[in-house]
Design a protein around this motif. Structure first.
Motif, short mmCIF file in Angstrom:
data_model
loop_
_atom_site.label_atom_id
_atom_site.label_comp_id
_atom_site.label_asym_id
_atom_site.label_seq_id
_atom_site.Cartn_x
_atom_site.Cartn_y
_atom_site.Cartn_z
N TYR A 189 6.95 9.56 -7.30
CA TYR A 189 6.42 8.52 -6.43
C TYR A 189 7.55 7.63 -5.93
O TYR A 189 8.36 7.12 -6.72
CB TYR A 189 5.39 7.67 -7.17
CG TYR A 189 4.85 6.52 -6.33
CD1 TYR A 189 4.02 6.76 -5.24
CD2 TYR A 189 5.19 5.20 -6.62
CE1 TYR A 189 3.54 5.72 -4.47
CE2 TYR A 189 4.71 4.15 -5.86
CZ TYR A 189 3.89 4.42 -4.78
OH TYR A 189 3.41 3.38 -4.02
N THR A 190 7.58 7.42 -4.62
CA THR A 190 8.55 6.52 -3.99
C THR A 190 7.80 5.57 -3.08
O THR A 190 7.04 6.01 -2.22
CB THR A 190 9.59 7.30 -3.18
OG1 THR A 190 10.18 8.31 -3.98
CG2 THR A 190 10.67 6.36 -2.65
N ARG A 191 8.01 4.28 -3.25
CA ARG A 191 7.40 3.28 -2.38
C ARG A 191 8.50 2.52 -1.66
O ARG A 191 9.37 1.93 -2.30
CB ARG A 191 6.52 2.32 -3.18
CG ARG A 191 5.73 1.37 -2.28
CD ARG A 191 4.65 0.66 -3.08
NE ARG A 191 5.17 -0.52 -3.76
CZ ARG A 191 4.42 -1.30 -4.56
NH1 ARG A 191 3.15 -0.99 -4.78
NH2 ARG A 191 4.94 -2.35 -5.15
N ILE A 192 8.44 2.55 -0.35
CA ILE A 192 9.40 1.83 0.49
C ILE A 192 8.65 0.68 1.15
O ILE A 192 7.58 0.88 1.75
CB ILE A 192 10.01 2.76 1.55
CG1 ILE A 192 10.72 3.93 0.85
CG2 ILE A 192 10.98 2.01 2.44
CD1 ILE A 192 11.20 5.01 1.78
N LYS A 193 9.21 -0.51 1.08
CA LYS A 193 8.42 -1.68 1.46
C LYS A 193 9.30 -2.74 2.11
O LYS A 193 10.49 -2.86 1.82
CB LYS A 193 7.75 -2.26 0.21
CG LYS A 193 6.53 -3.11 0.45
CD LYS A 193 5.81 -3.37 -0.88
CE LYS A 193 4.50 -4.11 -0.67
NZ LYS A 193 3.77 -4.31 -1.94
N THR A 194 8.68 -3.51 2.99
CA THR A 194 9.36 -4.65 3.59
C THR A 194 8.32 -5.68 4.04
O THR A 194 7.11 -5.42 4.00
CB THR A 194 10.23 -4.22 4.79
OG1 THR A 194 11.04 -5.33 5.20
CG2 THR A 194 9.38 -3.76 5.96
N GLY A 195 8.79 -6.82 4.46
CA GLY A 195 7.93 -7.89 4.93
C GLY A 195 8.75 -9.15 5.17
O GLY A 195 9.91 -9.23 4.78
N ASN A 196 8.13 -10.12 5.80
CA ASN A 196 8.83 -11.38 6.07
C ASN A 196 8.08 -12.58 5.51
O ASN A 196 8.23 -13.70 6.00
CB ASN A 196 9.08 -11.56 7.56
CG ASN A 196 7.78 -11.82 8.33
OD1 ASN A 196 6.69 -11.49 7.85
ND2 ASN A 196 7.89 -12.38 9.53
N VAL A 197 7.25 -12.36 4.49
CA VAL A 197 6.44 -13.44 3.92
C VAL A 197 7.35 -14.43 3.21
O VAL A 197 8.26 -14.06 2.46
CB VAL A 197 5.39 -12.87 2.95
CG1 VAL A 197 4.62 -14.01 2.29
CG2 VAL A 197 4.44 -11.94 3.68
N SER A 198 7.09 -15.70 3.43
CA SER A 198 7.87 -16.76 2.79
C SER A 198 6.97 -17.97 2.61
O SER A 198 5.76 -17.92 2.88
CB SER A 198 9.10 -17.11 3.64
OG SER A 198 8.69 -17.58 4.92
#
Length: 414
Positions: free
Chosen positions: A108-117
């Protein structure tokens, strides 16, 4: 067909169709060719099969991809701060890759991003959303592990980026949270190691009737400093912040009770931000216990699923003014197919983990804190849901501090 899939399919289709075109020319020119309409049909069937695999998210015969994007629009009103009622829009994007080499294992590989702050990434005041990601728009490998069976009853996990609550015979909670403080029912000291190198095993009793109750036992180890080669760190160093979690459970798919025991060394709190500051600076050992239970109705609709949880922990050799003992609890209610098939609702309330005893005396201003949330999830279609939610708390970071918030969560799954 989705645009991304079209981009993948187009070059593949051209490459696969080229031999068909060449063969068709040969057939037209030569009456002696042995290429019948049936070889042609076989090739067409092969093209369709391979295109189908691509459209299903398969990069190869062993790997499948799925993903999720979330638009997060909302605001938080914090009565101890100024100018906190502005409405913001942020995002999270996630790709899941599942690769099997034997048909029973999984990489299993999870690639993730976001700009939550700001508020929606703030675990201290309880407004950290489960859908949030704070990578600043940079794609990162968020999770990476390998899972495989040993016989019919054992599952084994090992990986450089994993958390202890993934290495269990069953999940710690069935409640689907909006704010992360209600994850793992509740998000306390027994579960959660932060993403670290680790390994684990889970045994599940075999039963003839899938609906019958059975026993299961899970055990795992994670090391927060497992990737650090400096002296006394690494996977098993004397100063390594490590976590040992065991979970014993009994129940069926409809109900379950469980007890988790967690031993944490060298200040390995894991979820420092979810505790009061009297806990966050503790650098000794911690022993924590998590009691959980759930029940599901026979039919979905008006009668809710029920999730309950209680947390308690003891600190070894705290300094003056630090917590000696802590506790926290939650109750979560979930309704599937409420009003409309496919829609769901949830309500949760409780008290986040706070100090019940302090070295040298005194009290924790968050001891009597309360937290809550409520939401209704609209299923637009198989890939899109829209979820309005409200949440709030009292006395979480300081006595008399009230927080309320609202969010509109739009999720796209593919």
């Amino acid at each position: 067909m989705k645009l991304f899939q079209r981009l993948l399919v187009a070059p593949a289709a051209l490459g696969l169709m080229a031999p068909l075109a060449a063969n068709a020319d040969v057939t037209a020119v030569s009456n002696d060719s042995d290429l019948s309409s049936e070889v042609i049909q076989a090739r067409v069937d092969g093209v369709e099969a391979q295109l189908g695999e691509i459209m299903a998210g398969q990069f190869s015969s062993s790997t499948k991809m799925s993903g999720k994007a979330a638009f997060i629009t909302g605001y938080v009103d914090d009565d101890s701060e100024s100018d906190t009622d502005s409405i913001t829009m942020e995002y999270m994007y996630q790709l899941n890759l599942n690769t099997s080499f034997t048909g029973e294992d999984n990489l299993y590989t999870r690639i993730k991003t976001g700009n939550v702050s700001d508020h929606f990434g703030d675990s201290g005041q309880g407004t950290y959303l489960s859908a949030a990601n704070k990578n600043g728009g940079t794609l990162k490998v968020d999770k990476l592990w390998y899972q495989f069976p040993v016989g019919d009853s054992l599952q084994v996990w090992v990986g450089p980026r994993i958390e202890n609550y993934y290495m269990l015979a069953s999940s710690a909670s069935i409640y689907k949270p909006i704010t992360k403080q209600f994850a793992n029912g509740p998000n306390g000291s027994s579960y959660g190691s932060s993403t670290s190198p680790g390994f684990g095993v889970a045994w599940t009793q075999e039963v003839d009737d899938p609906s019958a109750a059975r026993w299961a036992v899970s055990a795992n180890y994670t090391a927060k400093d497992g990737a650090d080669s400096s002296s006394d760190n690494g996977l098993f160093g004397e100063k390594t912040r490590n976590f040992v979690l065991t979970k014993i459970e009994y129940g069926s798919p409809q109900w379950q009770v469980s007890l988790a025991t967690s031993f944490k060394e060298n200040g390995a709190n894991g979820y420092d931000g979810y505790y009061h500051s009297k806990l966050a600076d503790h650098d000794g050992d911690i022993t924590a216990y998590g009691l959980r239970g759930y029940w599901k109705p026979d039919e979905t609709g008006a009668i809710p699923e029920i999730q309950v949880g209680y947390e308690t922990a003891s600190m070894d050799s705290p300094s003056a003014g630090q917590a000696e003992d802590t506790s926290g609890w939650m109750i979560g209610l979930g309704w599937k197919d409420l009003f409309v098939d496919g829609n769901r609702a949830g309500v949760a309330f409780g008290s986040r983990q706070a100090a019940t005893g302090i070295k040298g005396g005194g009290s924790d201003p968050s001891e009597d804190n309360t937290v809550w949330e409520a939401y209704y999830e609209f299923k637009i279609n198989d890939g899109v849901t829209v979820t309005p939610a409200v949440f709030g708390s009292t006395d979480v970071e300081a006595e008399g501090k009230d927080i309320t918030g609202a969010v509109l969560l739009t999720e796209f799954r593919f």
